[in-house]
Design a protein around this motif. Sequence first.
Motif, mmCIF file in Angstrom:
data_model
loop_
_atom_site.group_PDB
_atom_site.id
_atom_site.type_symbol
_atom_site.label_atom_id
_atom_site.label_comp_id
_atom_site.label_asym_id
_atom_site.label_seq_id
_atom_site.Cartn_x
_atom_site.Cartn_y
_atom_site.Cartn_z
ATOM 1 N N GLY A 261 0.855 -1.189 0.000
ATOM 2 C CA GLY A 261 0.000 0.000 0.000
ATOM 3 C C GLY A 261 0.885 1.230 0.000
ATOM 4 N N ARG A 262 1.031 1.883 -1.151
ATOM 5 C CA ARG A 262 1.971 2.999 -1.307
ATOM 6 C C ARG A 262 1.273 4.328 -1.019
ATOM 7 N N LEU A 263 1.959 5.178 -0.289
ATOM 8 C CA LEU A 263 1.411 6.491 0.050
ATOM 9 C C LEU A 263 2.462 7.321 0.764
ATOM 10 N N GLY A 264 2.173 8.609 0.863
ATOM 11 C CA GLY A 264 2.982 9.471 1.714
ATOM 12 C C GLY A 264 2.427 9.465 3.123
ATOM 13 N N GLY A 265 1.109 9.666 3.242
ATOM 14 C CA GLY A 265 0.454 9.643 4.543
ATOM 15 C C GLY A 265 -1.041 9.517 4.384
ATOM 16 N N ILE A 266 -1.722 9.064 5.435
ATOM 17 C CA ILE A 266 -3.182 8.955 5.389
ATOM 18 C C ILE A 266 -3.848 10.250 5.822
ATOM 19 N N GLY A 267 -3.053 11.156 6.401
ATOM 20 C CA GLY A 267 -3.578 12.447 6.827
ATOM 21 C C GLY A 267 -2.499 13.507 6.758
ATOM 22 N N ALA A 268 -2.919 14.758 6.635
ATOM 23 C CA ALA A 268 -1.985 15.883 6.553
ATOM 24 C C ALA A 268 -2.267 16.886 7.668
ATOM 25 N N ARG A 269 -2.623 16.361 8.821
ATOM 26 C CA ARG A 269 -2.902 17.224 9.961
ATOM 27 C C ARG A 269 -1.614 17.912 10.422
ATOM 28 N N PRO A 270 -1.649 19.152 10.870
ATOM 29 C CA PRO A 270 -2.852 19.947 11.149
ATOM 30 C C PRO A 270 -3.326 20.804 9.976
ATOM 31 N N ALA B 258 1.198 13.538 8.140
ATOM 32 C CA ALA B 258 2.284 13.650 7.168
ATOM 33 C C ALA B 258 2.367 15.052 6.570
ATOM 34 N N PRO B 259 3.561 15.475 6.166
ATOM 35 C CA PRO B 259 3.710 16.774 5.497
ATOM 36 C C PRO B 259 3.257 16.692 4.040
ATOM 37 N N THR B 260 3.103 17.834 3.400
ATOM 38 C CA THR B 260 2.749 17.891 1.982
ATOM 39 C C THR B 260 3.938 18.392 1.175
ATOM 40 N N LEU B 261 3.838 18.235 -0.151
ATOM 41 C CA LEU B 261 4.945 18.600 -1.040
ATOM 42 C C LEU B 261 4.386 19.267 -2.279
ATOM 43 N N ALA C 130 -0.638 18.895 -9.374
ATOM 44 C CA ALA C 130 -1.365 18.875 -8.099
ATOM 45 C C ALA C 130 -0.387 18.530 -6.987
ATOM 46 N N PRO C 131 -0.595 19.082 -5.800
ATOM 47 C CA PRO C 131 0.332 18.811 -4.689
ATOM 48 C C PRO C 131 0.363 17.335 -4.308
ATOM 49 N N PHE C 132 1.542 16.863 -3.920
ATOM 50 C CA PHE C 132 1.723 15.504 -3.419
ATOM 51 C C PHE C 132 1.619 15.509 -1.903
ATOM 52 N N MET C 133 1.333 14.330 -1.359
ATOM 53 C CA MET C 133 1.587 14.105 0.057
ATOM 54 C C MET C 133 3.050 13.723 0.195
ATOM 55 N N ASN C 134 3.707 14.270 1.180
ATOM 56 C CA ASN C 134 5.088 13.910 1.478
ATOM 57 C C ASN C 134 5.073 12.849 2.585
#
Length: 307
Positions: A73-82, A128-131, A136-140
């Motif tokens: 399961g590939r991803l940067g993060g499941i959430g970008a809080r806060p 997770a941070p964003t990039l 479109a922006p990626f999740m980091n």
Amino acid sequence: MILKQAIDIYELLDDPKIDGEKVVDFFTKNGVKDINSTRISGDKGYTDFVKIKIPGINGKSQGGYAPTLGVVGRLGGIGARPDVIGMVSDGDGAVAALTAAYKLGIMSDKGDKLNGDVIISTHICPNAPTLEHNPAPFMNSPVNMYTMNENEVESKMDAILSIDTTKGNKIVNHKGVAISPTVKEGYILKLSYDLLEILEKTSGEKGVTFPIAMQDITPYGNGISHINSILQPSTATSSPVVGVAITTESLVAGCDTGASHIEDISLAAGFAIEVAKAFGKNNCSFYDEDEFKKLNEIYGSMTKFQK
């Protein structure tokens, strides 16, 4: 039908306090015995890598001969809080992989055991941070790609399905699931018709594929653009890797919330399960071994693209 399992996993992960141990606890209570979580910290926080093994009747974990399928399961993060509240679109890969593991665990517990082992891996990061990325922006991620591959890709995986949200592009404009050509040791090989037929069976539609370029199969961090991280596992293994993209018609950023579609997540998980059934019985080929050997004899090794 695994819609219920997909909803259960989505609700489990859509929680600002979710972590690997809570995922382990959920699966343990639902009969999955071989599961572990490892927390790894980086410069931008931490994430919990979760790995699950569903043993097959003739799987290598039982001393058998059947090949092992890996589902990442590939991803940067499941959430970008806060920055944003709630589950982000980028988390679909984790939801789909864990949904497949959940259903396989239920099947095994009831006596419907597969022939070969299945190893499912992903990571859990609700903060997770964003990039910045065009279009479109990626999740980091709190950790780098080398660390992800080190914790998600195993040498015991004889072939890998890499499930990833692939919505922030203008390359594939289809809502549902699409698969990539097979990638092995720096070669982009022809599409597996076995996998395409399984996708058509599980979706009830004509199979959709998406194009990839040489850039997409090189490691992150080389300053070259990539469609996303869907084929990064191919840089860390000699086993064949196929990307399973959860896609949309419209362009959706990985850090967008309210943009996950449970029916598409369920389809990706169901596809992975059907591939696992066939692959463990040697009824599904990811690539033509003779043709791959001939390519190497004529053109030489392409492993430099993995470095």
